[in-house]
Scaffold this motif. Structure first.
Motif, short mmCIF file in Angstrom:
data_model
loop_
_atom_site.label_atom_id
_atom_site.label_comp_id
_atom_site.label_asym_id
_atom_site.label_seq_id
_atom_site.Cartn_x
_atom_site.Cartn_y
_atom_site.Cartn_z
N LYS A 1 57.62 -65.76 45.91
CA LYS A 1 58.71 -65.35 45.29
C LYS A 1 59.71 -64.42 45.91
N ARG A 2 60.82 -64.30 45.34
CA ARG A 2 61.86 -63.31 46.20
C ARG A 2 62.08 -63.54 47.58
N CYS A 3 62.28 -64.88 47.83
CA CYS A 3 62.38 -65.39 49.31
C CYS A 3 63.98 -65.07 49.77
N MET A 4 64.06 -64.07 50.77
CA MET A 4 65.62 -63.66 50.94
C MET A 4 65.57 -63.38 52.60
N ALA A 5 66.86 -63.39 52.92
CA ALA A 5 67.08 -63.12 54.19
C ALA A 5 66.59 -61.40 54.46
N ALA A 6 66.44 -61.15 55.71
CA ALA A 6 66.05 -59.76 55.81
C ALA A 6 66.59 -59.58 57.33
N PRO A 7 67.80 -59.56 57.81
CA PRO A 7 68.10 -59.26 58.94
C PRO A 7 67.65 -58.15 59.52
N GLY A 8 67.32 -58.03 60.88
CA GLY A 8 66.94 -56.74 61.57
C GLY A 8 65.66 -56.12 61.04
N THR A 9 64.98 -56.85 60.33
CA THR A 9 63.60 -56.26 59.84
C THR A 9 62.51 -56.90 60.82
N ALA A 10 61.76 -55.85 61.31
CA ALA A 10 60.54 -56.27 62.04
C ALA A 10 59.72 -57.06 61.22
N PRO A 11 58.79 -58.30 61.72
CA PRO A 11 57.87 -58.96 61.10
C PRO A 11 56.53 -58.08 60.66
N TYR A 12 56.08 -58.34 59.51
CA TYR A 12 55.09 -57.54 59.09
C TYR A 12 54.25 -58.48 57.72
N ILE A 13 53.20 -58.29 57.57
CA ILE A 13 52.21 -58.76 56.54
C ILE A 13 51.52 -57.38 56.15
N THR A 14 51.79 -57.39 54.75
CA THR A 14 51.22 -56.39 53.96
C THR A 14 50.44 -56.67 52.73
N LYS A 15 49.00 -56.32 52.53
CA LYS A 15 48.28 -57.00 51.45
C LYS A 15 48.75 -55.71 50.15
N HIS A 16 48.70 -56.43 49.09
CA HIS A 16 48.97 -55.40 47.89
C HIS A 16 47.78 -54.70 47.84
N SER A 17 48.00 -53.54 47.16
CA SER A 17 46.66 -52.75 46.87
C SER A 17 45.78 -53.14 45.88
N VAL A 18 46.48 -53.98 45.03
CA VAL A 18 45.53 -54.23 43.98
C VAL A 18 45.75 -55.99 43.98
N GLY A 19 44.62 -57.04 43.68
CA GLY A 19 44.67 -58.29 43.66
C GLY A 19 44.81 -58.68 45.36
N ASP A 20 45.09 -60.23 45.40
CA ASP A 20 45.12 -60.88 46.48
C ASP A 20 46.62 -60.97 46.95
N GLY A 21 47.73 -60.44 46.61
CA GLY A 21 48.91 -60.59 46.69
C GLY A 21 49.38 -60.01 48.22
N HIS A 22 50.36 -60.45 48.77
CA HIS A 22 51.05 -59.85 50.08
C HIS A 22 52.25 -59.84 50.27
N ASP A 23 53.02 -59.20 50.78
CA ASP A 23 54.32 -59.18 51.05
C ASP A 23 54.59 -59.40 52.72
N LEU A 24 55.52 -60.34 52.86
CA LEU A 24 55.30 -60.92 54.28
C LEU A 24 56.87 -61.05 54.86
N CYS A 25 57.08 -60.89 56.11
CA CYS A 25 58.17 -60.86 56.73
C CYS A 25 58.19 -61.61 58.00
N GLY A 26 58.91 -62.58 58.36
CA GLY A 26 58.89 -63.41 59.63
C GLY A 26 59.97 -64.19 59.70
N HIS A 27 59.99 -64.98 60.97
CA HIS A 27 61.29 -65.82 61.31
C HIS A 27 60.89 -67.12 60.83
#
Length: 125
Positions: free
Chosen positions: A51-77
Motif C-alpha cells: 500500500k501507499r505506492c508513490m514516487a519518491a524522487p531523490g530518495t536512496a533505496p532502503y528496506i526497513t522492517k517494521h518493529s512489530v509484525g512482518d511488515g516492511h517499508d521499501l524504496c527502490g527503482h
C-alpha cells in the motif's frame, strides 16, 4: 539474492523466516514450503498487502522492517512496470499492487507491505 539466515517457525509445516541479501541490502521474508539452506539462491520475492505506492524522487533505496509484525517499508527503482517489480540493489520484489500511472521504469518508488514472501524452488533428490 542469497539466503543469509533461517529462523524456523515450524520445521514440520516447512515454515520459516529467511534473511535474503544481495550483499548490500537485506530483508526478512516468509517462506513456505521451505526446504532452503543458507547460501541458497532465492528466485522470487513478492509483497503481501502492499500500500501507499508513490514516487519518491531523490530518495536512496532502503528496506526497513517494521518493529512489530512482518511488515516492511521499501524504496527502490521501478524495474518492470508491467509486472510491478522494483529493484533495491540486486533484490527484486514484485509488488501486489498497481504502480501509479505517472511513474515510469527507472523512477524511484516507495511503499509499505504487510509481509515479503520468498519463493524457493524445491530441490530434487
Amino acid at each position: 539474492m542469497k539466503i543469509q539466515a533461517i529462523k524456523w517457525l515450524s520445521r514440520d509445516a516447512e515454515e520459516a523466516s529467511i534473511l535474503v541479501s544481495d550483499g548490500k541490502y537485506s530483508c526478512w521474508c516468509f517462506c513456505h514450503p521451505c526446504s532452503a539452506q543458507i547460501g541458497d539462491i532465492v528466485s522470487e520475492l513478492y509483497t503481501l498487502d502492499a500500500k501507499r505506492c508513490m514516487a519518491a524522487p531523490g530518495t536512496a533505496p532502503y528496506i526497513t522492517k517494521h518493529s512489530v509484525g512482518d511488515g516492511h517499508d521499501l524504496c527502490g527503482h521501478l524495474f518492470n512496470k508491467e509486472n510491478s517489480i522494483i529493484s533495491i540493489g540486486d533484490i527484486l520484489v514484485e509488488i501486489d499492487a498497481d504502480v501509479p500511472g505517472d511513474i515510469v521504469e527507472g523512477d524511484i518508488v516507495e511503499f509499505s507491505c504487510g509481509r515479503i514472501d520468498a519463493w524457493i524452488e524445491r530441490k530434487s533428490d
